[in-house]
Scaffold this motif. Structure first.
Motif, PDB file in Angstrom:
ATOM      1  N   LEU A  25      -3.263  12.149  19.442  1.00 23.15           N
ATOM      2  CA  LEU A  25      -4.344  12.414  20.390  1.00 23.15           C
ATOM      3  C   LEU A  25      -3.818  12.983  21.704  1.00 23.15           C
ATOM      4  CD1 LEU A  25      -6.681   9.323  19.844  1.00 23.15           C
ATOM      5  CD2 LEU A  25      -6.874  11.624  18.897  1.00 23.15           C
ATOM      6  N   SER A  67      -4.766  16.756  23.381  1.00 22.22           N
ATOM      7  CA  SER A  67      -5.623  16.446  24.523  1.00 22.22           C
ATOM      8  C   SER A  67      -5.427  17.487  25.623  1.00 22.22           C
ATOM      9  CB  SER A  67      -5.287  15.054  25.067  1.00 22.22           C
ATOM     10  OG  SER A  67      -4.038  15.082  25.740  1.00 22.22           O
ATOM     11  N   SER A  98      -6.292  22.120  22.254  1.00 25.34           N
ATOM     12  CA  SER A  98      -6.833  20.773  22.449  1.00 25.34           C
ATOM     13  C   SER A  98      -8.219  20.670  21.829  1.00 25.34           C
ATOM     14  CB  SER A  98      -6.901  20.437  23.938  1.00 25.34           C
ATOM     15  OG  SER A  98      -7.778  21.321  24.606  1.00 25.34           O
ATOM     16  N   PHE A 111      -9.301  17.035  21.444  1.00 21.54           N
ATOM     17  CA  PHE A 111      -9.655  15.683  21.873  1.00 21.54           C
ATOM     18  C   PHE A 111     -10.069  15.742  23.341  1.00 21.54           C
ATOM     19  CE2 PHE A 111      -8.398  11.372  23.405  1.00 21.54           C
ATOM     20  CZ  PHE A 111      -9.277  10.642  22.619  1.00 21.54           C
ATOM     21  N   GLU A 119      -8.167  12.799  28.359  1.00 24.26           N
ATOM     22  CA  GLU A 119      -6.764  13.016  28.697  1.00 24.26           C
ATOM     23  C   GLU A 119      -5.911  11.802  28.357  1.00 24.26           C
ATOM     24  OE1 GLU A 119      -5.975  14.569  32.552  1.00 24.26           O
ATOM     25  OE2 GLU A 119      -7.772  15.806  32.591  1.00 24.26           O
ATOM     26  N   PRO A 144      -5.630   8.688  25.730  1.00 22.99           N
ATOM     27  CA  PRO A 144      -6.217   8.304  24.442  1.00 22.99           C
ATOM     28  C   PRO A 144      -6.437   6.811  24.267  1.00 22.99           C
ATOM     29  CG  PRO A 144      -3.882   8.621  24.174  1.00 22.99           C
ATOM     30  CD  PRO A 144      -4.181   8.927  25.624  1.00 22.99           C
TER      31      PRO A 144
END
Length: 246
Positions: free
Chosen positions: A160, A164, A193, A195, A198, A200
């Motif tokens: 992630l 991100s 990115s 996800f 910033e 996870p």
């Protein structure tokens, strides 16, 4: 939080944003505003000493752990030729870790230090917190659940983070030039990115808890006596190993 608000009130958000280092310059600029060069020098010395202590501690711990746990016990299966070879592996590991840290620092030079610390906490919490909580409070928790929780949480968190906005795709406006610049680790124009967060931790920590539960339920391993022994040891320290002479 207090330093950030104080710097914003006494120094000004525009001055902090335009300073070298951006948000990372808030504390030094606040020290300069409150105590002049003397307080600024003290804050800089404390920060420098803290950085050296943390880097040295992490490097020594990581290199010693790799040399003793991975090299000696996993690769060599406990049959190390000599202590000198283990020390040599530890030294090589320290050099490799240092090089990787330098590369990572260069990529993250524009990032907020507090944000990077929060990312490290998210990784640690996702990999360790569920295992610790389950081990202390769930009698059925077993080895497979621990493995699922630790490795699953670590993999999910790193995945992630990679996808991100902290790594790619985040854009900000340079206050001096008015042009768009990258606020991520990778340069402007690189964006893979998907996800949205910033950090996870909001997703990875619950997923790690779920994986720990799933791994436990998929395993038939269960030992109530071992749990009771570990609970007593965790709460009282009874039965813990004594110090050994080296």
């Amino acid at each position: 939080l207090v330093l950030g608000y104080g710097a914003g009130a006494l120094v000004g958000a525009d001055a902090i944003s335009s300073a070298p280092g951006g948000e990372n310059a808030a504390a030094p600029m606040l020290a300069q505003a409150l105590g002049g060069p003397v307080l600024l020098g003290i804050i800089a010395a404390i920060a420098f000493a803290t950085i050296l202590a943390v880097v040295a501690g992490l490097t020594i711990t990581a290199s010693a752990s790799f040399a003793h746990d991975i090299y000696a016990n996993v690769i060599k299966k406990g049959e190390v030729d000599s202590k000198e070879s283990e020390v040599r592996v530890a030294r090589i590991t320290a050099v490799v870790i240092g090089a990787l840290a330098i590369v990572g620092g260069i990529l993250a030079r524009e990032q907020n230090v507090a944000f990077l610390v929060a990312l490290a906490f998210a990784v640690a919490a996702s990999a360790n917190l569920p295992t610790i909580v389950y081990s202390l409070f769930w009698r059925r928790f077993n080895t497979r659940g621990a493995l699922f929780s630790i490795y699953g949480g670590l993999i999910v968190t790193i995945t992630l983070i990679v996808f991100s906005p902290a790594v790619s795709g985040k854009v900000k406006v340079d206050p001096e030039t008015g042009e768009e610049v990258s606020a991520s680790m990778l340069p402007l124009g690189v964006d893979f990115s998907w996800f949205p967060l910033e950090n996870p931790g909001l997703v990875s920590i619950p997923v790690s808890f779920f994986l720990g539960w799933l791994g436990t339920m998929l395993s038939k391993e269960h030992d109530s006596e071992k749990f009771a022994e570990m609970e007593v040891r965790a709460l009282t320290g009874a039965g813990a190993e004594k110090a050994t002479q080296h």
